[in-house]
Design a protein around this motif. Structure first.
Motif, PDB file in Angstrom:
ATOM      1  N   LEU A 175       0.837  -1.192   0.000  1.00  0.00           N
ATOM      2  CA  LEU A 175       0.000   0.000   0.000  1.00  0.00           C
ATOM      3  C   LEU A 175       0.876   1.248   0.000  1.00  0.00           C
ATOM      4  O   LEU A 175       2.041   1.208   0.378  1.00  0.00           O
ATOM      5  N   ASP A 176       0.291   2.362  -0.405  1.00  0.00           N
ATOM      6  CA  ASP A 176       1.024   3.624  -0.429  1.00  0.00           C
ATOM      7  C   ASP A 176       1.423   4.017   0.990  1.00  0.00           C
ATOM      8  O   ASP A 176       0.572   4.055   1.889  1.00  0.00           O
ATOM      9  N   PRO A 177       2.696   4.337   1.220  1.00  0.00           N
ATOM     10  CA  PRO A 177       3.136   4.657   2.586  1.00  0.00           C
ATOM     11  C   PRO A 177       2.512   5.926   3.157  1.00  0.00           C
ATOM     12  O   PRO A 177       2.554   6.146   4.370  1.00  0.00           O
ATOM     13  N   GLY A 178       1.912   6.753   2.327  1.00  0.00           N
ATOM     14  CA  GLY A 178       1.239   7.938   2.839  1.00  0.00           C
ATOM     15  C   GLY A 178      -0.194   7.689   3.258  1.00  0.00           C
ATOM     16  O   GLY A 178      -0.842   8.567   3.847  1.00  0.00           O
ATOM     17  N   ASP A 179      -0.712   6.490   2.965  1.00  0.00           N
ATOM     18  CA  ASP A 179      -2.105   6.163   3.258  1.00  0.00           C
ATOM     19  C   ASP A 179      -2.271   5.658   4.682  1.00  0.00           C
ATOM     20  O   ASP A 179      -1.298   5.320   5.371  1.00  0.00           O
ATOM     21  N   LEU A 180      -3.520   5.583   5.106  1.00  0.00           N
ATOM     22  CA  LEU A 180      -3.849   5.142   6.456  1.00  0.00           C
ATOM     23  C   LEU A 180      -4.934   4.077   6.396  1.00  0.00           C
ATOM     24  O   LEU A 180      -6.008   4.294   5.814  1.00  0.00           O
ATOM     25  N   LEU A 181      -4.650   2.923   6.992  1.00  0.00           N
ATOM     26  CA  LEU A 181      -5.652   1.868   7.158  1.00  0.00           C
ATOM     27  C   LEU A 181      -6.394   2.119   8.463  1.00  0.00           C
ATOM     28  O   LEU A 181      -5.778   2.289   9.511  1.00  0.00           O
ATOM     29  N   ALA A 182      -7.733   2.108   8.410  1.00  0.00           N
ATOM     30  CA  ALA A 182      -8.527   2.355   9.604  1.00  0.00           C
ATOM     31  C   ALA A 182      -9.723   1.416   9.617  1.00  0.00           C
ATOM     32  O   ALA A 182     -10.087   0.834   8.583  1.00  0.00           O
ATOM     33  N   PRO A 183     -10.354   1.232  10.772  1.00  0.00           N
ATOM     34  CA  PRO A 183     -11.584   0.446  10.798  1.00  0.00           C
ATOM     35  C   PRO A 183     -12.635   1.067   9.879  1.00  0.00           C
ATOM     36  O   PRO A 183     -12.760   2.296   9.794  1.00  0.00           O
ATOM     37  N   GLY A 184     -13.374   0.226   9.172  1.00  0.00           N
ATOM     38  CA  GLY A 184     -14.415   0.731   8.292  1.00  0.00           C
ATOM     39  C   GLY A 184     -15.431   1.561   9.053  1.00  0.00           C
ATOM     40  O   GLY A 184     -15.736   1.308  10.218  1.00  0.00           O
ATOM     41  N   PHE A 185     -15.965   2.579   8.383  1.00  0.00           N
ATOM     42  CA  PHE A 185     -16.919   3.470   9.024  1.00  0.00           C
ATOM     43  C   PHE A 185     -18.273   2.784   9.188  1.00  0.00           C
ATOM     44  O   PHE A 185     -18.691   1.968   8.352  1.00  0.00           O
ATOM     45  N   LEU A 186     -18.975   3.145  10.256  1.00  0.00           N
ATOM     46  CA  LEU A 186     -20.311   2.632  10.544  1.00  0.00           C
ATOM     47  C   LEU A 186     -21.253   3.823  10.667  1.00  0.00           C
ATOM     48  O   LEU A 186     -20.953   4.789  11.368  1.00  0.00           O
ATOM     49  N   ASP A 187     -22.390   3.744  10.023  1.00  0.00           N
ATOM     50  CA  ASP A 187     -23.339   4.857   9.999  1.00  0.00           C
ATOM     51  C   ASP A 187     -24.708   4.343  10.426  1.00  0.00           C
ATOM     52  O   ASP A 187     -25.276   3.464   9.770  1.00  0.00           O
ATOM     53  N   ILE A 188     -25.240   4.892  11.519  1.00  0.00           N
ATOM     54  CA  ILE A 188     -26.502   4.382  12.058  1.00  0.00           C
ATOM     55  C   ILE A 188     -27.720   5.100  11.493  1.00  0.00           C
ATOM     56  O   ILE A 188     -28.852   4.749  11.839  1.00  0.00           O
ATOM     57  N   GLN A 189     -27.518   6.089  10.599  1.00  0.00           N
ATOM     58  CA  GLN A 189     -28.650   6.873  10.110  1.00  0.00           C
ATOM     59  C   GLN A 189     -28.433   7.225   8.642  1.00  0.00           C
ATOM     60  O   GLN A 189     -27.842   8.244   8.308  1.00  0.00           O
ATOM     61  N   VAL A 190     -28.945   6.365   7.763  1.00  0.00           N
ATOM     62  CA  VAL A 190     -28.762   6.545   6.324  1.00  0.00           C
ATOM     63  C   VAL A 190     -30.111   6.335   5.638  1.00  0.00           C
ATOM     64  O   VAL A 190     -30.608   5.218   5.531  1.00  0.00           O
TER      65      VAL A 190
END
Length: 389
Positions: free
Chosen positions: A48-63
């Protein structure tokens, strides 16, 4: 297939790691590999690109919608899954499709759709959010007042039977506590329905009583409720003073003034404020309007409004909400990310699987560029680039 992801920084849900690798397989996170350790056996190594950030996927309770689809207008499993797909481009790997105040037939069709969609592997539908119809007519907002009502026995029987059918999915109900009796609130919660205060004229005492009973949430804090006054703190004042509920916040710069958002974050315990989008069908499209219960909603200057200027949902995606939480509120990046992942997972009772990057947790991840736009996501370990739609 076991994949070894390397190069990008990793946000675990608590801290940002440099130089670590991530091993995923069978839809789960298998290991976080520290610098200097031998690379694990994997079927594929992904640089992966070293400038990128892996994070937990977003969760949205109101869509409410996305990709041109309104869940109220198309209460089907395929529509719910298409809404998830539209929001996945913006880092959301799981959401609650939300049906606002409507006819009983619409709500029941939406419930059946959610039951079906939750059962589809990798679909990202986490359950359903009923925003109404048991709300205050005085605080209906863009909800059609023709369909606002109080619950009867048939409503309670239907809602109480739904969590057991949801196969791990969640049932969230936004209601005005002054419009629902204590016995009904307790019955719903005993059946597994998560309750949230919203679209309400309740005084602070009634809201605190709801929290005492076990109501867990406050829906889009400050919106569709009275403002805070020195002798009438109202629902928002009760929410700020009480550390128990989780509060949803629409961080688009239109629904709540940035100074009020900062005050709310200063008042709330850490972990009790969540980002929500309240998104509507235009998300992921270039549409300039859509129809809601026979009324035209216009997309203007970053807002969605009725002809009289009443806000009708938000023109917002979760990645933009994360960026706004930093730029408008001034929060650290780590807290912005937690508000989009860990805290909603905790609110939904899903914190054992979602909202962190840790061995054994779901491989639902978002890959962010340095400017916090989304490069792509993994759901159950399966990659999709954001520009793939």
């Amino acid at each position: 297939m076991r994949q070894f992801l390397t190069g990008a920084r990793i946000f675990t849900g608590e801290t940002i790691l440099d130089g670590h690798g991530l091993l995923v397989g069978d839809g789960r996170i298998l290991d976080i590999v520290a610098p200097g350790r031998s690379p694990p056996a994997a079927d594929r190594s992904v640089a992966l690109d070293p400038g990128d950030l892996l994070a937990p996927g977003f969760l949205d309770i109101q869509v409410n919608g996305g990709g041109g689809i309104l869940f109220n207008g198309q209460p089907t499993a395929d529509a719910a899954l298409a809404i998830v797909a539209a929001h996945r481009r913006f880092g959301t790997t799981g959401l609650l499709p939300t049906v606002i105040t409507d006819t009983p037939d619409c709500h029941r069709a939406a419930a059946e759709a959610a039951v079906d969609a939750v059962a589809r592997p990798g679909g990202g539908v986490l359950g359903i959010h009923f925003e109404g119809p048991f709300i205050s007519p005085q605080r209906a907002g863009a909800h059609d007042p023709r369909f606002v009502r109080t619950p009867d026995d048939a409503d309670l029987d239907f809602l109480c039977g739904l969590p057991a059918r949801m196969q791990g999915g969640r049932v969230l109900l936004t209601l005005a506590p002054e419009c629902v009796e204590d016995a009904a609130l307790s019955r719903l919660m005993a059946a597994g329905v998560i309750l949230s205060v919203g679209h309400t004229m309740a005084n602070a005492e009634r809201v605190v009583r709801a929290f005492d009973l076990g109501v867990r949430g406050v829906t889009h804090l400050f919106n569709a409720m009275p403002g805070i006054a020195n002798r009438q703190p109202g629902p928002a004042g009760a929410a700020l003073a009480d550390g128990r509920p989780w509060c949803g916040l629409i961080v688009d710069g239109h629904h709540v003034h940035p100074l009020m958002m900062r005050a709310a974050l200063a008042a709330r315990p850490r972990g009790r404020m969540m980002l929500v989008t309240d998104a509507m069908p235009p998300t992921g499209t270039d549409a300039s309007s859509f129809e809601l219960n026979g009324r035209t909603i216009h997309r203007r200057d970053g807002r969605l409004v009725l002809a009289d200027g009443t806000l009708a949902g938000a023109d917002l995606d979760m990645a933009a909400a994360v960026r706004n939480a930093g730029s408008l509120i001034g929060l650290p990046l780590e807290e912005c990310l937690r508000m989009a992942s860990l805290y909603p997972a905790e609110f939904l009772g899903m914190a054992g699987e979602r909202g962190r990057i840790a061995p054994g947790w779901r491989a639902d991840l978002v890959l962010l560029r340095p400017d916090l736009t989304v490069r792509g996501t993994w759901v159950d370990g399966g990659w999709r680039a954001a520009d793939a739609g």
